[in-house]
Design a protein around this motif. Structure first.
Motif, PDB file in Angstrom:
ATOM      1  N   GLY A  63       0.818  -1.201   0.000  1.00  0.00           N
ATOM      2  CA  GLY A  63       0.000   0.000   0.000  1.00  0.00           C
ATOM      3  C   GLY A  63       0.852   1.251   0.000  1.00  0.00           C
ATOM      4  O   GLY A  63       2.066   1.200   0.220  1.00  0.00           O
ATOM      5  N   GLU A  64       0.190   2.376  -0.227  1.00  0.00           N
ATOM      6  CA  GLU A  64       0.886   3.654  -0.256  1.00  0.00           C
ATOM      7  C   GLU A  64       0.970   4.232   1.156  1.00  0.00           C
ATOM      8  O   GLU A  64       0.512   3.620   2.114  1.00  0.00           O
ATOM      9  CB  GLU A  64       0.175   4.579  -1.242  1.00  0.00           C
ATOM     10  CG  GLU A  64       0.266   4.024  -2.677  1.00  0.00           C
ATOM     11  CD  GLU A  64      -0.662   4.708  -3.661  1.00  0.00           C
ATOM     12  OE1 GLU A  64      -1.826   4.991  -3.291  1.00  0.00           O
ATOM     13  OE2 GLU A  64      -0.227   4.955  -4.802  1.00  0.00           O
ATOM     14  N   ALA A  65       1.550   5.425   1.284  1.00  0.00           N
ATOM     15  CA  ALA A  65       1.864   5.990   2.605  1.00  0.00           C
ATOM     16  C   ALA A  65       0.648   6.099   3.517  1.00  0.00           C
ATOM     17  O   ALA A  65       0.778   6.008   4.744  1.00  0.00           O
ATOM     18  CB  ALA A  65       2.511   7.361   2.435  1.00  0.00           C
ATOM     19  N   GLU A  66      -0.531   6.255   2.946  1.00  0.00           N
ATOM     20  CA  GLU A  66      -1.748   6.418   3.745  1.00  0.00           C
ATOM     21  C   GLU A  66      -2.077   5.194   4.585  1.00  0.00           C
ATOM     22  O   GLU A  66      -2.884   5.266   5.511  1.00  0.00           O
ATOM     23  CB  GLU A  66      -2.926   6.731   2.826  1.00  0.00           C
ATOM     24  CG  GLU A  66      -3.248   5.604   1.862  1.00  0.00           C
ATOM     25  CD  GLU A  66      -4.270   5.985   0.811  1.00  0.00           C
ATOM     26  OE1 GLU A  66      -4.795   5.065   0.154  1.00  0.00           O
ATOM     27  OE2 GLU A  66      -4.543   7.186   0.643  1.00  0.00           O
ATOM     28  N   THR A  67      -1.458   4.059   4.296  1.00  0.00           N
ATOM     29  CA  THR A  67      -1.761   2.842   5.059  1.00  0.00           C
ATOM     30  C   THR A  67      -0.957   2.733   6.351  1.00  0.00           C
ATOM     31  O   THR A  67      -1.207   1.823   7.147  1.00  0.00           O
ATOM     32  CB  THR A  67      -1.500   1.574   4.215  1.00  0.00           C
ATOM     33  OG1 THR A  67      -0.080   1.395   4.043  1.00  0.00           O
ATOM     34  CG2 THR A  67      -2.157   1.675   2.853  1.00  0.00           C
ATOM     35  N   ARG A  84       6.290  -2.168   4.489  1.00  0.00           N
ATOM     36  CA  ARG A  84       5.274  -1.649   3.563  1.00  0.00           C
ATOM     37  C   ARG A  84       5.865  -1.610   2.161  1.00  0.00           C
ATOM     38  O   ARG A  84       6.902  -1.000   1.946  1.00  0.00           O
ATOM     39  CB  ARG A  84       4.801  -0.250   3.968  1.00  0.00           C
ATOM     40  CG  ARG A  84       3.778   0.339   2.983  1.00  0.00           C
ATOM     41  CD  ARG A  84       3.208   1.664   3.464  1.00  0.00           C
ATOM     42  NE  ARG A  84       4.187   2.733   3.486  1.00  0.00           N
ATOM     43  CZ  ARG A  84       4.538   3.468   2.411  1.00  0.00           C
ATOM     44  NH1 ARG A  84       4.019   3.205   1.220  1.00  0.00           N
ATOM     45  NH2 ARG A  84       5.431   4.446   2.538  1.00  0.00           N
ATOM     46  N   ASN A  86       5.693  -0.068  -1.188  1.00  0.00           N
ATOM     47  CA  ASN A  86       5.165   1.236  -1.605  1.00  0.00           C
ATOM     48  C   ASN A  86       4.516   1.163  -2.987  1.00  0.00           C
ATOM     49  O   ASN A  86       5.096   1.589  -4.001  1.00  0.00           O
ATOM     50  CB  ASN A  86       6.293   2.279  -1.589  1.00  0.00           C
ATOM     51  CG  ASN A  86       5.766   3.686  -1.797  1.00  0.00           C
ATOM     52  OD1 ASN A  86       4.639   3.998  -1.400  1.00  0.00           O
ATOM     53  ND2 ASN A  86       6.567   4.532  -2.418  1.00  0.00           N
ATOM     54  N   ALA A  87       3.313   0.604  -3.013  1.00  0.00           N
ATOM     55  CA  ALA A  87       2.588   0.463  -4.281  1.00  0.00           C
ATOM     56  C   ALA A  87       1.104   0.296  -3.991  1.00  0.00           C
ATOM     57  O   ALA A  87       0.713  -0.231  -2.951  1.00  0.00           O
ATOM     58  CB  ALA A  87       3.099  -0.751  -5.065  1.00  0.00           C
ATOM     59  N   PHE A  88       0.273   0.739  -4.925  1.00  0.00           N
ATOM     60  CA  PHE A  88      -1.166   0.531  -4.795  1.00  0.00           C
ATOM     61  C   PHE A  88      -1.477  -0.935  -5.096  1.00  0.00           C
ATOM     62  O   PHE A  88      -1.012  -1.478  -6.111  1.00  0.00           O
ATOM     63  CB  PHE A  88      -1.926   1.445  -5.760  1.00  0.00           C
ATOM     64  CG  PHE A  88      -3.420   1.282  -5.672  1.00  0.00           C
ATOM     65  CD1 PHE A  88      -4.122   1.831  -4.612  1.00  0.00           C
ATOM     66  CD2 PHE A  88      -4.115   0.569  -6.637  1.00  0.00           C
ATOM     67  CE1 PHE A  88      -5.494   1.670  -4.511  1.00  0.00           C
ATOM     68  CE2 PHE A  88      -5.488   0.399  -6.545  1.00  0.00           C
ATOM     69  CZ  PHE A  88      -6.175   0.965  -5.477  1.00  0.00           C
ATOM     70  N   ASP A 201      10.495  -0.667  -2.244  1.00  0.00           N
ATOM     71  CA  ASP A 201       9.939  -0.469  -3.572  1.00  0.00           C
ATOM     72  C   ASP A 201       9.366  -1.789  -4.079  1.00  0.00           C
ATOM     73  O   ASP A 201       9.876  -2.871  -3.739  1.00  0.00           O
ATOM     74  CB  ASP A 201      11.011   0.026  -4.547  1.00  0.00           C
ATOM     75  CG  ASP A 201      11.464   1.445  -4.225  1.00  0.00           C
ATOM     76  OD1 ASP A 201      10.623   2.228  -3.739  1.00  0.00           O
ATOM     77  OD2 ASP A 201      12.643   1.748  -4.455  1.00  0.00           O
TER      78      ASP A 201
END
Length: 245
Positions: A63-67, A84, A86-88, A201
Motif C-alpha cells: 500500500g501507499e503511505a496512507e496505510t 510496507r 510502496n505500491a497501490f 519499492d
C-alpha cells in the motif's frame, strides 16, 4: 519461529461507498480505514503463537503511505516490525508477487493472512503466494496449533470441516474462530511508535489488470406487505412482478 502476517487496509464496514472520476476511482473522502477483519484474526493468532512459543511477528502491507496508521495499529497489537511495499494493491497477482518477494528473503516459518479482503473479496492471494513460493496454502483456516515443525489445522469445507496436519512453512488464509480480535492497549500504542517500519519499492512486475468502472448495486425497492391469508396475491406478485417463480 518467524511469522509473517499480511494485512490489508480497507474501508470500515459501516462506510458509505462512493466513486469519483466517472466511477473509475474509489472516493476516500470521509472514509475510516481499518485492518481487514479476517487479517485481524490472523494477526491475533500470530500474537497468541508468539506468546506460547516465542519468536517474532512481521506485518506486511502492500500500500501507499496512507496505510501506515493501519500498520502502526498492527504493531500496537503485538507485531515486532513491519514492511510496507510502496505500491497501490491493484490486483491479486500483483499483491501476491510482492508478498512472495519479501517471503523468499525473510526465511519465515509461517505466513498468515485473512481468507479474503473485504473490499474486493477475491480470496486468491493466499493460494497465489503459496504457488509462487512452492509451499502449501490452506484456506479458510479455523484453528491452528503448532507442534514442533508441524501444524495441526482445521478448515471449513463444503458440508463440514476438514482436519489436517502439515509441515512448516505454509500459507494460511484465516477466519473466525481461529482467535479473538485483540485491542491494542496504551503500552502497545506507545511502543508501536518506535517499532521499525521498513518501506520497500515494489518488484518490477506491473499489475495485469485495471479498473474500467465501479458500479453500486441497485437501490432497494419498496417493501410490499401481503396478508398471510391472501396467498393468491403473494403468488401473483412473485410470478408477475418479482419474476422469481
Amino acid at each position: 519461529m518467524k511469522i509473517l502476517v499480511c494485512i490489508t487496509h480497507v474501508p470500515d464496514t459501516t462506510s458509505r461507498i462512493a466513486f469519483t472520476d466517472g466511477d473509475t476511482k474509489f472516493d476516500k473522502n470521509g472514509v475510516q480505514f481499518i485492518i481487514g477483519p479476517y487479517d485481524d484474526y490472523a494477526l491475533a493468532r500470530a500474537v497468541e503463537l508468539k506468546e506460547q512459543s516465542g519468536g517474532s511477528i512481521t506485518v506486511l502491507n502492500v500500500g501507499e503511505a496512507e496505510t501506515e496508521p493501519t500498520i502502526r495499529k498492527a504493531l500496537a497489537i503485538g507485531a515486532d516490525d513491519a514492511i510496507r511495499i510502496n505500491a497501490f494493491p491493484q490486483d491479486a497477482l500483483f499483491v501476491s508477487k510482492q508478498i512472495a518477494a519479501v517471503a523468499k528473503d525473510g526465511g519465515y516459518d509461517l505466513i498468515l493472512m485473512g481468507r479474503e479482503s473485504i473490499d474486493f473479496n477475491g480470496g486468491q492471494v493466499h493460494g497465489m503466494v503459496g504457488e509462487l513460493l512452492g509451499i502449501p496454502s490452506v484456506s479458510p483456516v479455523m484453528t491452528l496449533d503448532i507442534e514442533g515443525s508441524n501444524a495441526k489445522i482445521s478448515r471449513e469445507i463444503e458440508g463440514g470441516k476438514e482436519y489436517m496436519e502439515l509441515p512448516l512453512p505454509f500459507v494460511a488464509g484465516c477466519q473466525e474462530p481461529i482467535a479473538e480480535w485483540k485491542i491494542p492497549n496504551m503500552r502497545g500504542i506507545m511502543s508501536a511508535r518506535t517499532k521499525p517500519l521498513e518501506v520497500k519499492d515494489p518488484t518490477g512486475d506491473a499489475p495485469k489488470t485495471k479498473v474500467s468502472k465501479f458500479e453500486l448495486p441497485p437501490a432497494k425497492g419498496e417493501v410490499k406487505l401481503v396478508d398471510p391469508d391472501n396467498m393468491d396475491e403473494l403468488v401473483n406478485l412473485l410470478k408477475n412482478e418479482a419474476k422469481v417463480i
